[in-house]
Design a protein around this motif. Sequence first.
Motif, PDB file in Angstrom:
ATOM      1  N   UNK A   1      -7.444   9.018   7.190  1.00 47.71           N
ATOM      2  CA  UNK A   1      -7.215   9.996   6.134  1.00 47.71           C
ATOM      3  C   UNK A   1      -5.779  10.395   5.857  1.00 47.71           C
ATOM      4  N   UNK A   2      -5.410  11.593   6.255  1.00 49.47           N
ATOM      5  CA  UNK A   2      -4.101  12.189   5.999  1.00 49.47           C
ATOM      6  C   UNK A   2      -2.938  11.302   6.474  1.00 49.47           C
ATOM      7  N   UNK A   3      -3.137  10.573   7.558  1.00 56.66           N
ATOM      8  CA  UNK A   3      -2.056   9.791   8.161  1.00 56.66           C
ATOM      9  C   UNK A   3      -1.801   8.464   7.452  1.00 56.66           C
ATOM     10  N   UNK A   4      -2.731   8.036   6.623  1.00 56.80           N
ATOM     11  CA  UNK A   4      -2.637   6.709   6.001  1.00 56.80           C
ATOM     12  C   UNK A   4      -1.638   6.692   4.849  1.00 56.80           C
ATOM     13  N   UNK A   5      -0.704   5.722   4.878  1.00 53.71           N
ATOM     14  CA  UNK A   5       0.311   5.529   3.833  1.00 53.71           C
ATOM     15  C   UNK A   5       0.220   4.081   3.346  1.00 53.71           C
ATOM     16  N   UNK A   6      -0.405   3.836   2.172  1.00 57.63           N
ATOM     17  CA  UNK A   6      -0.659   2.470   1.705  1.00 57.63           C
ATOM     18  C   UNK A   6       0.599   1.628   1.475  1.00 57.63           C
ATOM     19  N   UNK A   7       1.722   2.248   1.184  1.00 62.46           N
ATOM     20  CA  UNK A   7       2.930   1.474   0.935  1.00 62.46           C
ATOM     21  C   UNK A   7       3.474   0.822   2.211  1.00 62.46           C
ATOM     22  N   UNK A   8       3.119   1.346   3.377  1.00 66.83           N
ATOM     23  CA  UNK A   8       3.632   0.782   4.625  1.00 66.83           C
ATOM     24  C   UNK A   8       2.533   0.375   5.600  1.00 66.83           C
ATOM     25  N   UNK A   9       1.279   0.677   5.252  1.00 70.03           N
ATOM     26  CA  UNK A   9       0.156   0.424   6.161  1.00 70.03           C
ATOM     27  C   UNK A   9      -0.985  -0.296   5.472  1.00 70.03           C
TER      28      UNK A   9
END
Length: 184
Positions: free
Chosen positions: A104-112
């Motif tokens: 959820x909150x921790x997910x960053x699509x540009x780097x993950x």
Amino acid sequence: MTDMRAKDGVRFELLSWIIHPGFHLRESASWNDIAIGYLTPEIKFDYHIQPVCLNDNPDLILDSKIAKISGWGSLKQRGLYPDYLQEAEVEIYSDRRCKKSKLGYYYRPEIMMCASSYPMDSCSGDSGGPLVLDSGWGYMFQVGIVSFGIGCGLRGSAGAYARVSTYYDWIQEVTKNVKTCSTP
């Protein structure tokens, strides 16, 4: 080697490493979770030891692809560590599905990116390991690097992976344009 108890196999010493300048650890999550290690002796490629191809294409559609993970990590949440190298197949999730997972909150699509196939998952001790896809051309290519998870092997959980294509230029800069094959 694939057996921790074996006396043979090729051993390398980690001489030094460079951590990505944007690396950040917060609570259970890591951002820009990638480092380059320098080994000795020089790696000699043969039938058993081959270089990995890196994903240099940020536009490559990975949603729902089946990838392979491998490592020496725990076999389940708070579980024992194996004597043998483990391998599993996991499904790469869409960014939307990753955001809806426990990441959820921790997910960053540009780097993950994230992946799982309950109950198969990367776990404690697998960090830094590869998330690879079959190219269909006789080689595997790496799309992710095991980073973190909110639990492992749990329903609704997924492992977070550093997105290799995001870091491709940095890898090339740090390694002085090391030769690697491109994605198909």
